[in-house]
Design a protein around this motif. Structure first.
Motif, mmCIF file in Angstrom:
data_model
loop_
_atom_site.group_PDB
_atom_site.id
_atom_site.type_symbol
_atom_site.label_atom_id
_atom_site.label_comp_id
_atom_site.label_asym_id
_atom_site.label_seq_id
_atom_site.Cartn_x
_atom_site.Cartn_y
_atom_site.Cartn_z
ATOM 1 N N TRP A 125 0.828 -1.197 0.000
ATOM 2 C CA TRP A 125 0.000 0.000 0.000
ATOM 3 C C TRP A 125 0.866 1.252 0.000
ATOM 4 C CZ3 TRP A 125 -4.363 1.589 -1.497
ATOM 5 C CH2 TRP A 125 -4.978 2.726 -0.956
ATOM 6 N N LEU A 126 1.905 1.218 0.829
ATOM 7 C CA LEU A 126 2.812 2.371 0.893
ATOM 8 C C LEU A 126 3.485 2.612 -0.460
ATOM 9 C CD1 LEU A 126 4.604 2.176 4.353
ATOM 10 C CD2 LEU A 126 2.982 3.895 3.520
ATOM 11 N N ALA A 127 3.944 1.525 -1.067
ATOM 12 C CA ALA A 127 4.598 1.670 -2.365
ATOM 13 C C ALA A 127 3.618 2.231 -3.383
ATOM 14 C CB ALA A 127 5.130 0.325 -2.838
ATOM 15 N N HIS A 128 2.388 1.747 -3.300
ATOM 16 C CA HIS A 128 1.362 2.236 -4.228
ATOM 17 C C HIS A 128 1.144 3.740 -4.037
ATOM 18 C CE1 HIS A 128 -2.331 2.503 -6.496
ATOM 19 N NE2 HIS A 128 -2.912 3.062 -5.445
ATOM 20 N N LEU A 129 1.027 4.146 -2.753
ATOM 21 C CA LEU A 129 0.821 5.574 -2.476
ATOM 22 C C LEU A 129 2.010 6.392 -2.959
ATOM 23 C CD1 LEU A 129 -0.823 5.715 1.044
ATOM 24 C CD2 LEU A 129 -1.856 6.094 -1.195
ATOM 25 N N ALA A 130 3.210 5.886 -2.682
ATOM 26 C CA ALA A 130 4.416 6.622 -3.079
ATOM 27 C C ALA A 130 4.438 6.829 -4.587
ATOM 28 C CB ALA A 130 5.666 5.870 -2.632
ATOM 29 N N LEU A 131 4.021 5.802 -5.317
ATOM 30 C CA LEU A 131 4.050 5.902 -6.775
ATOM 31 C C LEU A 131 3.001 6.872 -7.297
ATOM 32 C CD1 LEU A 131 4.634 2.403 -8.348
ATOM 33 C CD2 LEU A 131 6.061 4.421 -8.468
ATOM 34 N N SER A 132 1.812 6.829 -6.696
ATOM 35 C CA SER A 132 0.725 7.591 -7.313
ATOM 36 C C SER A 132 0.538 8.977 -6.711
ATOM 37 C CB SER A 132 -0.584 6.798 -7.232
ATOM 38 O OG SER A 132 -0.807 6.393 -5.904
ATOM 39 N N CYS A 133 0.985 9.179 -5.485
ATOM 40 C CA CYS A 133 0.632 10.445 -4.836
ATOM 41 C C CYS A 133 1.827 11.301 -4.424
ATOM 42 C CB CYS A 133 -0.206 10.190 -3.589
ATOM 43 S SG CYS A 133 -1.710 9.323 -3.938
ATOM 44 N N THR A 134 3.033 10.877 -4.683
ATOM 45 C CA THR A 134 4.146 11.682 -4.182
ATOM 46 C C THR A 134 5.069 12.146 -5.297
ATOM 47 O OG1 THR A 134 5.711 9.898 -3.872
ATOM 48 C CG2 THR A 134 4.174 10.289 -2.071
ATOM 49 N N LEU A 135 5.864 13.113 -4.936
ATOM 50 C CA LEU A 135 6.887 13.646 -5.825
ATOM 51 C C LEU A 135 7.817 12.525 -6.287
ATOM 52 C CD1 LEU A 135 8.387 16.114 -6.915
ATOM 53 C CD2 LEU A 135 9.637 16.213 -4.774
ATOM 54 N N TYR A 136 8.188 11.660 -5.311
ATOM 55 C CA TYR A 136 9.103 10.563 -5.626
ATOM 56 C C TYR A 136 8.549 9.702 -6.766
ATOM 57 C CZ TYR A 136 11.332 6.029 -5.027
ATOM 58 O OH TYR A 136 11.969 4.840 -5.245
ATOM 59 N N GLY A 137 7.249 9.376 -6.664
ATOM 60 C CA GLY A 137 6.627 8.556 -7.698
ATOM 61 C C GLY A 137 6.683 9.223 -9.058
ATOM 62 N N LYS A 138 6.354 10.504 -9.088
ATOM 63 C CA LYS A 138 6.360 11.232 -10.362
ATOM 64 C C LYS A 138 7.766 11.240 -10.958
ATOM 65 C CE LYS A 138 2.070 12.745 -10.570
ATOM 66 N NZ LYS A 138 1.186 12.289 -11.623
ATOM 67 N N TRP A 139 8.743 11.452 -10.085
ATOM 68 C CA TRP A 139 10.135 11.467 -10.556
ATOM 69 C C TRP A 139 10.541 10.108 -11.112
ATOM 70 C CZ3 TRP A 139 13.061 14.680 -6.252
ATOM 71 C CH2 TRP A 139 12.889 16.046 -6.544
ATOM 72 N N LEU A 140 10.090 9.057 -10.416
ATOM 73 C CA LEU A 140 10.429 7.697 -10.841
ATOM 74 C C LEU A 140 9.954 7.454 -12.279
ATOM 75 C CD1 LEU A 140 11.812 5.898 -8.849
ATOM 76 C CD2 LEU A 140 9.662 4.728 -8.423
ATOM 77 N N TYR A 141 8.681 7.770 -12.524
ATOM 78 C CA TYR A 141 8.144 7.568 -13.872
ATOM 79 C C TYR A 141 8.878 8.446 -14.886
ATOM 80 C CZ TYR A 141 4.145 4.871 -12.201
ATOM 81 O OH TYR A 141 3.348 3.906 -11.667
ATOM 82 N N ALA A 142 9.149 9.690 -14.507
ATOM 83 C CA ALA A 142 9.798 10.605 -15.450
ATOM 84 C C ALA A 142 11.174 10.069 -15.847
ATOM 85 C CB ALA A 142 9.917 11.995 -14.846
ATOM 86 N N ILE A 143 11.941 9.583 -14.860
ATOM 87 C CA ILE A 143 13.268 9.048 -15.174
ATOM 88 C C ILE A 143 13.149 7.830 -16.074
ATOM 89 C CG2 ILE A 143 15.341 8.001 -14.199
ATOM 90 C CD1 ILE A 143 14.809 9.675 -11.677
ATOM 91 N N GLY A 144 12.178 6.970 -15.750
ATOM 92 C CA GLY A 144 11.989 5.771 -16.563
ATOM 93 C C GLY A 144 11.588 6.101 -17.984
ATOM 94 N N HIS A 145 10.756 7.122 -18.148
ATOM 95 C CA HIS A 145 10.328 7.531 -19.487
ATOM 96 C C HIS A 145 11.490 8.086 -20.279
ATOM 97 C CE1 HIS A 145 6.128 6.849 -19.643
ATOM 98 N NE2 HIS A 145 5.843 7.587 -18.595
ATOM 99 N N ASN A 146 12.213 9.001 -19.668
ATOM 100 C CA ASN A 146 13.269 9.689 -20.398
ATOM 101 C C ASN A 146 14.223 10.340 -19.388
ATOM 102 O OD1 ASN A 146 14.870 11.246 -22.018
ATOM 103 N ND2 ASN A 146 13.190 12.058 -23.244
ATOM 104 N N ALA A 147 15.288 9.612 -19.077
ATOM 105 C CA ALA A 147 16.185 10.075 -18.019
ATOM 106 C C ALA A 147 16.847 11.404 -18.391
ATOM 107 C CB ALA A 147 17.247 9.019 -17.742
#
Lengths: 331, 325, 501
Positions: free
Chosen positions: B182-204
């Motif tokens: 649940w925590l990982a899910h929240l981190a991915l969908s609701c936090t800055l960290y999650g947004k950064w993670l996806y952004a790096i994965g998309h295009n570092a």
């Protein structure tokens, strides 16, 4: 930023790193144990190297195209398991060997199909086939160690002109691979594909066919490595070939083959790397070091090799950077 | 090509959000009549107990894949953490045998060792710029070698009852797994960290130009992945009541497979924790049902190997369909 | 030998080649000149088989010629030497020459006939005057030597026509002389050459015939002797104003916001010094490869800076990483939108908020303030006039080029930058979106942002800027004040002609 001369010098050292390492290993073990440097022990090292060495030769082809094959250990196992079954079933020795090699090629072709045709990452495909192969092998052997008849052992113990047959096979594979890589159009195209796939395509190279072939060759070598390993210890245990892919990658990288493709050689590179790894293991053995430490020491050495490769490609990228003006150009 | 209704249906299914959940349901429904004991309360508990620790590892790996990396060392980290836990807590040979603080100290040791190993992976990938798969493959070898060396291949028994209880009570393990997921899910969908993670994965490169601290985030993700493996090690070790240097050795396929089946892209930037939950569930169902059908461990491994290939293939197909639009 | 008749080509609705007709005779050297974006590369890509024409035809020795791939062109005897060389660095010279088809010893053996290969390489290398052993690795050669290998490669293919695209940009003066001597020899042997370059003195020296392209059309096609440098330059730039620029709302202040002092990085830029004021739009002109984008990357902190100082509002930022420069108010719209500007697979909302996210949090834990994020996305969409039909969750790659660029702009505008570096902000976008970009730049300047506008379009710089710097060879060669704005003067400084530097 480093000057061109300094980075050039750095590259020279990086290129020779494994040779330096080899010298250090020889001197250290030689000083610690006089038995280590005896001819018989050296021959022993070569015999012990042959199986991993053949595996690493195949791996070199794949790495040169900037790919990887994590399934070679499993291929060894499946080939050995099938070969063992057949020979226990009374098949002729020569026929069994041919079938084992065929299985290797087949497995490699399966990998190649997924990697080149369906464009799935090499390490995922080969990770999956690695498990698939291990499962298949265990199923064939019914998870029991399979002791094989004399024929394999005779192959291992035989000598031709005083040279043990496993070493001869190893030398033969190395010779063929070296000629193929350096002297045939295919070999040079392998390097071209690894350096720059796009440029290779533009130059009219059939890049799909080249990449397909390297995985098939890698599978063939894996099967051959299985045969040689059986000749030294004629039994197929459930852990046969396990984690050998790692040793193969390590040997190639230690020998200066780059994980980024296009750079490396079977001879002397990979051969030297394979011998180096085996020498370390042999030396630890001669010194009666706790065998549990072997994997730790080898993976430590490998880590250094991989790190050196990463540094080298970074230095190279910097050296090849485009310049806007040159010093000689007038203002 | 999409004019044929069957093909269109296939395309819709491939692009469906909860493809794997449907797959789980269909699979269960299809196998239940033929598999003795499959549809029972006791078996559900077995499946969940099997799936719980694997889920925790898989969630960590999901984060790493989203950021565009891979961590092949997770299962060997589980093994080493398990050994370390045993070495600290065991009543037979533990350093703190019988001490009142043995359990908390053991837990702490397991978690910090695994986070430390994650940090080594992170450094190798970010500071040394070694390709992630080879970096983590090397640590995998090193770490499992270390686990075997520490124990000389023996299992460590005599774990304190307070620790073992963690694994015996399904609700405890379930809560641990549930909360972390649940925590990982929240981190991915609701936090800055999650947004950064996806952004790096998309295009570092684009992320780095936009001021995202790419190296720091990537490093942190490997640490989290290691830490989750340590958490899973607690569940595994408590469940089996031994510190085992070969623990989870054969689960790497399950972990990578579950994440990939769950729809997380190997090319980075795409994936969800919910997908991984279903992926783990699916593989657990497959494992459990084939076991109940009396198939051997080896056949099951083969089937799973096929399943991960099929999943990777589906991923490639999905990508192709998505880019066509 | 080769004839182009009425070639037309458009990309994304923009006409890049309009009714182009020209011919190259055997043994002739034709120079092709024009500003960036005049259509030179497209024309040559059609000839080289990389791109197909929309209309018109080519004739090779009187036969219709329509290559489908570079291989087709090669087979027809046409070799294209790109600015970025196409050599394999880990292979030898000989192997690079024959990688497409090695000589074999015997047809039934797979081996390369090394003797024949080395021998042929040796004679080819002699022709291009390169005194290296045939088995020297490419990575050991200098840029100029690699150029000669490319020419040898063309000769190995028995090419009758060689296209050279900016062959001298990375060469030293001596290497250039060497190249010209070899080109003269080839010409004497009857080879045809098409020579594309911004170095007009080289073109005048080398070519028999010169073709001037402007806005995709041939504006002059005459023997070289009829041209002088001045006439060439005027022909290249002689274009009417076709674009409208929004009116200037305010004059720039005299308050310096970005102070660049003697910034240098060996091999890249040298002696860069200028000041950018609040509300000023400072243009940065120059040819491709002059070091403009590289300078922007150094200022933004993406590439290292070996010497000098960069001050933002009086404080040195030279040693700060890009992320901290952003926090202090620097913004950078990169030249390569796909590779560095956007996460194409991610949604519009995620792209727009990527930079400003750290300021849109609810707590120190990194919790996003979702209502605020959504509100900001809405606000920015309106500010840049993004197409209203797109959903916030839609992947950016599904948008048109103009809208993609607006997303990038929105991303940075949300940060309210003090200094905005814009690298080719209107490249590849349609007229409507262009105007929108110009309007936003004006708006920014009116609010007091200092703007550095890098552009290859002189028109754009003249219409938008308060002052223009011209770069060549990694250095600033000229600073042009508004009352001296003049297309020719910019081009001269960029081309190194007229002794202004």
């Amino acid at each position: 930023m480093t000057s061109p001369i300094a980075s050039h010098l750095g590259l020279r050292v990086l290129h020779q790193a494994s040779l330096l390492l080899f010298a250090v290993v020889l001197v250290v073990f030689g000083m610690l144990s006089p038995a280590f440097l005896q001819t018989s022990n050296m021959v022993n090292i070569l015999i012990q190297t042959s199986s991993t060495g053949i595996l690493a030769v195949g791996m070199t082809f794949v790495l040169l195209t900037a790919g990887v094959d994590l399934s070679v250990g499993a291929i060894m196992f499946v080939a050995a398991a099938v070969g063992g079954k057949l020979i226990l079933g009374g098949w002729a020795f020569g026929g069994v060997l041919a079938i084992m090699l065929g299985i290797g090629v087949l497995f490699g072709a399966l990998n190649a199909l997924f990697i080149t045709r369906l464009a799935i990452m090499a390490f995922v495909v080969t990770l999956a086939t690695r498990y698939f192969g291990r499962g298949l092998g265990l199923r064939i052997t019914e998870t029991r160690a399979m002791n094989l008849p004399e024929s394999f052992y005779e192959l291992g113990a035989a000598r031709l002109l005083g040279v043990p047959v496993p070493v001869l096979i190893f030398a033969g594979v190395v010779l063929l691979a070296h000629l193929a890589l350096t002297r045939t159009p295919f070999g040079r195209q392998v390097y071209a594909v690894g350096t720059d796939v796009e440029a290779a395509r533009k130059a009219g190279i059939n890049t799909g066919a080249v990449r397909f072939s390297v995985y098939a060759i890698c599978g063939l070598c894996a099967a051959a490595a299985g045969i040689v390993a059986l000749s030294q210890a004629p039994a197929v245990s459930p852990s046969f070939g396990n984690n050998r892919e790692f040793m193969a990658i390590a040997a190639a990288v230690l020998g200066g083959t780059s994980l980024f493709g296009g750079r490396g050689a079977v001879f002397p590179g990979t051969v030297l790397g394979a011998v180096l790894i085996q020498t370390i293991e042999n030396g630890l053995n001669v010194l009666n070091v706790n065998p549990y430490l072997y994997p730790l020491i080898t993976s430590g050495v490998i880590f250094v090799a991989v790190l050196l490769d990463a540094i080298r490609s970074r230095v190279l990228a910097q050296a090849n950077r485009r310049r806007i003006y040159t010093v000689a150009q007038p203002d | 090509m999409a004019s044929l209704p069957a093909l269109r249906l296939l395309k819709r299914a491939l692009l469906a959000d909860h493809l794997v959940l449907w797959l789980c349901l269909v699979y269960s429904a299809a196998l239940a009549p033929f598999t003795p004991g499959f549809a029972s309360w006791g078996n559900l508990q077995t499946i969940l107990a099997y799936a719980m620790p694997i889920l925790v590892v898989s969630v960590g790996l999901t984060l790493v894949l989203i950021v565009g990396g891979i961590d092949l060392s997770v299962t060997s980290i589980v093994a080493l953490a398990s050994v370390v836990g045993g070495k600290v807590m065991s009543a037979d040979e533990g350093w703190l045998a019988g001490h009142a603080l043995a359990v908390p100290a053991g837990l702490l040791a397991m978690l910090s060792v695994s986070a430390g190993l994650g940090a080594i992976n992170g450094l190798a990938v970010t500071a040394c710029r070694i390709p992630p798969f080879i970096a983590t493959l090397t640590t995998m070898m090193l770490v499992s070698g270390l686990a075997i060396w520490l124990t000389l291949s023996r299992k460590i028994g005599g774990l304190p009852p307070g620790f073992v209880r963690l694994g015996q009570e399904l609700w405890l393990a379930g809560m641990t797994a549930g909360v972390t997921t649940w925590l990982a899910h929240l981190a991915l969908s609701c936090t800055l960290y999650g947004k950064w993670l996806y952004a790096i994965g998309h295009n570092a490169r684009a992320a780095s130009v936009s001021g995202v601290p790419v190296a720091r985030v990537t490093f942190f993700t490997y640490v989290v992945s290691g830490w989750f493996a340590g958490l899973a090690a607690i569940l595994f070790t408590a469940g089996l009541e031994t510190g085992n240097p070969e623990m989870a050795r054969d689960n790497l396929l399950d972990v990578v497979g579950a994440v990939v089946i769950g729809g997380t892209s190997l090319y980075g930037g795409r994936g969800r924790v919910s997908g991984t939950v279903f992926g783990v569930l699916f593989l657990a169902l497959v494992d459990n049902s084939l076991n109940l059908l009396g198939l051997t461990f080896y056949t099951i491994t083969m089937v799973k190997g096929g399943a991960i290939l099929a999943a990777a293939l589906t991923d490639a197909l999905r990508n192709r369909l998505l880019t066509q639009e | 030998m080769i004839e182009f008749a009425h070639i037309e080509k458009s990309f994304f609705g923009v006409n890049v080649l309009k009714d182009v007709s020209l011919a190259v005779k055997p043994g002739q050297t034709v120079g092709l000149v024009g500003e960036n974006g005049a259509g030179k590369s497209t024309l040559m890509n059609i000839l080289g088989g990389n791109v197909r024409a929309d209309a018109g035809e080519m004739r090779l020795d009187g036969q219709p010629y329509a290559p489908d791939s570079p291989r087709d062109a090669e087979r027809a005897g046409i070799a294209f030497i790109h600015q970025e060389l196409n050599l394999f660095s880990t292979l030898s010279i000989a192997e690079n020459l024959f990688i497409g088809g090695f000589p074999r010893s015997r047809s039934w053996l797979p081996f390369i006939n090394r003797r024949q290969m080395l021998q042929r390489t040796r004679s080819l290398l002699a022709e291009v005057n390169l005194p290296h052993a045939p088995d020297t690795l490419i990575e050991r050669l200098s840029a100029g030597e690699r150029q000669l290998v490319e020419i040898a490669k063309a000769l190995a293919l028995d090419a009758r026509l060689i296209i050279l695209d900016e062959p001298t940009t990375s060469l030293t003066a001596r290497e250039t002389e060497r190249l010209f001597a070899i080109l003269a020899r080839l010409r004497a042997r009857g080879l045809s050459l098409i020579y594309i370059s911004h170095s007009l003195d080289h073109v005048l020296r080398l070519c028999d015939q010169i073709v001037v392209l402007r806005d995709g059309a041939v504006v002059a096609n005459e023997p070289a002797v009829r041209f002088a440098m001045d006439r060439l330059v005027s022909l290249m730039v002689g274009r009417e104003i076709t674009q409208l620029f929004p009116p200037r709302a305010a004059r720039p202040t005299k308050e310096v916001v970005l102070d660049v002092r003697d910034v240098a990085q060996p091999g890249i830029v040298r002696g860069i010094a200028f000041q950018l004021c609040r509300g000023e739009v400072l243009g940065l002109s120059g040819l491709m490869g002059a070091g403009r984008s590289e300078l922007a990357r150094i200022l933004f902190g993406l590439d290292p800076c070996a010497a000098g100082d960069i001050r933002l509002e009086g404080e040195s930022i030279r040693h700060l990483p890009a992320s901290e420069r952003i926090e202090r108010g620097l913004a950078f719209l990169t030249e390569d939108r796909r590779a560095e500007g956007l996460c194409p697979e991610a949604s519009i909302a995620d792209n727009v908020t990527l930079v400003a996210l750290p300021r849109l949090l609810r707590s120190w834990l990194g919790w996003l303030d979702r209502p605020r994020v959504a509100a900001e996305v809405r606000r920015m969409r309106e500010a840049v006039k993004l197409t209203p039909t797109a959903r916030d969750g839609q992947p950016v790659k599904t948008l048109s080029g103009g809208n993609q660029q607006k997303v990038v702009l929105a991303k940075w505008l949300l940060q309210e930058p003090k200094v905005f570096l814009l690298d080719e902000p209107t490249r590849g976008i349609d007229v409507g979106a262009r105007y929108e970009v110009y309007r936003l730049i004006r708006q920014l300047a009116a609010r007091g942002t200092g703007v550095l506008l890098i552009s290859s379009e002189v028109e754009e710089l003249l219409g938008m800027c308060d002052r223009i710097l011209v770069m060549r060879g990694g250095a600033i060669r000229d600073t042009i004040e508004p009352h001296e704005f003049d297309r020719e003067r910019i081009l001269r400084a960029a081309l190194h002609h007229g002794g202004l530097a």
